[in-house]
Design a protein around this motif. Structure first.
Motif, PDB file in Angstrom:
ATOM      1  N   ASP A 283       8.419   3.871  -7.886  1.00 46.96           N
ATOM      2  CA  ASP A 283       9.063   4.834  -8.976  1.00 46.96           C
ATOM      3  C   ASP A 283      10.315   4.487  -9.561  1.00 46.96           C
ATOM      4  N   GLU A 284      11.039   4.137  -8.721  1.00 50.42           N
ATOM      5  CA  GLU A 284      12.663   3.955  -8.949  1.00 50.42           C
ATOM      6  C   GLU A 284      12.632   2.548  -9.729  1.00 50.42           C
ATOM      7  N   VAL A 285      11.844   1.629  -9.685  1.00 51.80           N
ATOM      8  CA  VAL A 285      11.779   0.358 -10.413  1.00 51.80           C
ATOM      9  C   VAL A 285      11.117   0.612 -11.870  1.00 51.80           C
ATOM     10  N   MET A 286      10.095   1.859 -11.910  1.00 55.00           N
ATOM     11  CA  MET A 286       9.897   1.837 -13.166  1.00 55.00           C
ATOM     12  C   MET A 286      10.778   2.933 -13.848  1.00 55.00           C
ATOM     13  N   LYS A 287      11.794   3.231 -13.355  1.00 57.86           N
ATOM     14  CA  LYS A 287      12.851   3.850 -14.064  1.00 57.86           C
ATOM     15  C   LYS A 287      14.017   2.974 -14.483  1.00 57.86           C
ATOM     16  N   CYS A 288      13.823   1.891 -13.927  1.00 56.27           N
ATOM     17  CA  CYS A 288      15.089   0.652 -14.464  1.00 56.27           C
ATOM     18  C   CYS A 288      14.396  -0.532 -15.044  1.00 56.27           C
ATOM     19  N   GLY A 289      13.286  -0.437 -15.475  1.00 56.73           N
ATOM     20  CA  GLY A 289      12.680  -1.678 -16.293  1.00 56.73           C
ATOM     21  C   GLY A 289      11.283  -2.004 -16.178  1.00 56.73           C
ATOM     22  N   ALA A 290      10.765  -1.504 -15.063  1.00 53.60           N
ATOM     23  CA  ALA A 290       9.330  -2.148 -14.966  1.00 53.60           C
ATOM     24  C   ALA A 290       8.434  -1.374 -15.882  1.00 53.60           C
ATOM     25  N   ASN A 291       7.300  -2.098 -16.477  1.00 53.64           N
ATOM     26  CA  ASN A 291       6.256  -1.689 -17.321  1.00 53.64           C
ATOM     27  C   ASN A 291       4.959  -1.845 -16.861  1.00 53.64           C
ATOM     28  N   VAL A 292       4.832  -2.145 -15.586  1.00 55.80           N
ATOM     29  CA  VAL A 292       3.396  -2.620 -15.298  1.00 55.80           C
ATOM     30  C   VAL A 292       3.289  -2.029 -13.796  1.00 55.80           C
ATOM     31  N   PHE A 293       2.107  -1.722 -13.392  1.00 51.50           N
ATOM     32  CA  PHE A 293       1.614  -1.116 -12.163  1.00 51.50           C
ATOM     33  C   PHE A 293       0.516  -1.847 -11.662  1.00 51.50           C
ATOM     34  N   MET A 294       0.506  -2.281 -10.333  1.00 50.35           N
ATOM     35  CA  MET A 294      -0.783  -3.117 -10.020  1.00 50.35           C
ATOM     36  C   MET A 294      -1.445  -2.322  -8.835  1.00 50.35           C
ATOM     37  N   PRO A 295      -2.369  -1.418  -9.379  1.00 48.67           N
ATOM     38  CA  PRO A 295      -3.023  -0.580  -8.162  1.00 48.67           C
ATOM     39  C   PRO A 295      -4.069  -1.682  -7.438  1.00 48.67           C
ATOM     40  N   ASN A 296      -3.987  -1.488  -6.055  1.00 53.73           N
ATOM     41  CA  ASN A 296      -4.640  -2.447  -5.220  1.00 53.73           C
ATOM     42  C   ASN A 296      -6.290  -2.068  -5.156  1.00 53.73           C
ATOM     43  N   PHE A 297      -7.263  -2.956  -5.544  1.00 54.23           N
ATOM     44  CA  PHE A 297      -8.557  -2.588  -5.413  1.00 54.23           C
ATOM     45  C   PHE A 297      -9.314  -3.364  -4.461  1.00 54.23           C
ATOM     46  N   THR A 298      -8.471  -4.174  -3.543  1.00 60.46           N
ATOM     47  CA  THR A 298      -9.266  -4.648  -2.664  1.00 60.46           C
ATOM     48  C   THR A 298      -9.951  -3.829  -1.540  1.00 60.46           C
ATOM     49  N   PRO A 299     -11.174  -4.216  -1.476  1.00 58.17           N
ATOM     50  CA  PRO A 299     -12.051  -3.385  -0.339  1.00 58.17           C
ATOM     51  C   PRO A 299     -11.128  -3.094   0.990  1.00 58.17           C
ATOM     52  N   PRO A 300     -11.174  -1.744   1.337  1.00 56.48           N
ATOM     53  CA  PRO A 300     -10.463  -1.442   2.367  1.00 56.48           C
ATOM     54  C   PRO A 300     -10.443  -2.400   3.748  1.00 56.48           C
ATOM     55  N   HIS A 301     -11.577  -2.488   4.141  1.00 60.23           N
ATOM     56  CA  HIS A 301     -11.728  -3.280   5.142  1.00 60.23           C
ATOM     57  C   HIS A 301     -11.055  -4.737   5.186  1.00 60.23           C
ATOM     58  N   TYR A 302     -10.819  -5.210   3.924  1.00 61.36           N
ATOM     59  CA  TYR A 302     -10.115  -6.622   3.708  1.00 61.36           C
ATOM     60  C   TYR A 302      -8.704  -6.160   3.414  1.00 61.36           C
ATOM     61  N   LYS A 303      -8.443  -5.284   2.665  1.00 60.93           N
ATOM     62  CA  LYS A 303      -6.856  -4.825   2.452  1.00 60.93           C
ATOM     63  C   LYS A 303      -6.064  -4.592   3.779  1.00 60.93           C
ATOM     64  N   LYS A 304      -6.820  -4.051   4.540  1.00 55.90           N
ATOM     65  CA  LYS A 304      -5.990  -3.919   5.894  1.00 55.90           C
ATOM     66  C   LYS A 304      -5.377  -5.334   6.457  1.00 55.90           C
TER      67      LYS A 304
END
Ligand code: SAH
Length: 359
Positions: A283-304
């Motif tokens: 959130d802090e980075v979106m307040k100082c310049g970021a304009n992209v967010f990358m939600p993670n959709f990796t299936p949970p059993h792989y993501k961990k």
């Protein structure tokens, strides 16, 4: 104080700076530091508006033949449950990303020989046939020929960080890779018709404030469409596990703000590693310049099992990823965008290579 404000004004006006000016701003405090953040915010707002583009991430393999000293999935990392998603799983996840209002899918993985260029090309073709998503790849260094095959298959963008511009540090932390080859790949992206993304890890062991300033300048000189930077986070089980974060955490955010000011048109994600720094770091980075967010959709059993570094946001399968991200972003007074969010400096290519007929 007045001197630093003048330096900041000069950087805003010219879009560039020399090393000592960047260092001056990285060392700024209090009011000057706040001015740096608000300048970055204002530039973001003026050029990119109030929207945050969503890019859905799939971490499709944690198998890696590289041995980067900082990375939790390096070849030599002990005790990892290795996985590879099948092509069908990847395409099904891309469909979910499309249904979750993201305009882009980002395919990221270790440097995994099982995912040959031909295999990646097939997966990209399938995603392009079944969705209108832009496809971004983050799969390590590729030759020009390989980049062309991937572009031909439909890849739109490619991310490859240079990690550090200090070549001695680069060689130390990348036992199997050459700095020249990595930078050559980054420079090949645009000529191959791909939107070019790169960046670095802020505060890689061995670096100091001057290194970070050089990294910022190096980034600027690459003329990038997308700039992804995040803090170096010591990762357990790696040779750099005992290293520490920067003593002054504000340097991470000041780095991002300077990158925004010097690259007003670039798409800049609030990278996941910022959430490992502290709660709400992205959130802090979106307040100082970021304009992209990358939600993670990796299936949970792989993501961990995809632990590049510790402190990755926890997997909560009961929550709808899109709704959670939307709420997070709207809480900050911004809106989410499901648009493709292509590079916005097409003139740099002579012609607009990136016009999509399906958005
Ligand atoms: N195999 C791909 C993707 C690498 S992972 C490639 O080689 O490009 C994506 C990024 O995660 C890396 O480029 C690196 O900058 C970042 N990363 C890896 N380990 C990290 C750590 N310990 N702290 C912070 N960032 C890290």
């Amino acid at each position: 104080m007045i001197q630093t404000i003048e330096t900041l004004e000069k950087i805003i006006e010219t879009g560039t700076a020399d090393l000592s000016e960047i260092i001056e701003l990285l060392e700024s405090r209090d009011d000057e530091q706040q001015l740096l953040y608000s300048a970055a915010r204002e530039i973001t707002q003026n050029i990119h508006g109030n929207v945050i583009f969503l890019r859905g991430l799939i971490e499709f393999s944690n198998c890696c033949c590289n041995n980067c000293l900082y990375c939790g999935i390096r070849a030599g990392a002990p005790g990892i449950q290795r996985y590879r998603m099948s092509a069908d799983e990847i395409v099904a996840t891309a469909l979910k990303i499309k249904a979750s209002h993201c305009g882009t899918v980002v395919l990221q993985g270790g440097v995994d020989p099982d995912f040959s260029t031909a295999k990646l090309a097939e997966i990209i073709k399938q995603i392009k046939a079944e969705t209108s998503l832009a496809v971004t790849l983050s799969v390590g260094t590729k030759t020009e020929e390989e980049l062309l095959v991937l572009r031909q298959a439909g890849a739109d963008r490619f991310l490859l960080r240079f990690e550090t511009s200090d070549q001695a540090i680069f060689s130390k932390i990348h036992p199997f890779e050459s700095f020249e080859q990595r930078v050559a790949c980054i420079r090949n992206l645009r000529p191959c018709g791909l939107q070019a993304g790169s960046g670095f890890m802020i505060g890689v062991p061995g670096s100091d404030i001057k290194t970070i300033a050089s990294d910022i300048l190096f980034t600027k000189n690459l003329e990038l469409d997308m700039i992804g930077c995040g803090p170096f986070i010591p990762s357990p089980g790696t040779p750099l596990a005992q290293e520490s974060l920067l003593s002054d955490l504000s340097v991470y955010y000041k780095t991002l703000a300077l990158i925004r000011i010097m690259n007003p048109y670039a798409h800049i994600p609030a990278t996941t590693a910022f959430d490992s720094l502290c709660d709400g770091g992205r959130d802090e980075v979106m307040k100082c310049g970021a304009n992209v967010f990358m939600p993670n959709f990796t299936p949970p059993h792989y993501k961990k099992e995809y632990n590049l570094y510790p402190g990755k946001p926890q997997v909560d399968t009961s929550i709808d990823i899109y709704e959670a991200v939307k709420e997070r972003i709207e809480k900050m007074g911004r809106t989410v965008s499901s648009a493709i969010g292509d590079a916005i400096q097409p003139d740099a290519y002579g012609k607009n290579e990136y016009e999509h007929n399906n958005c």
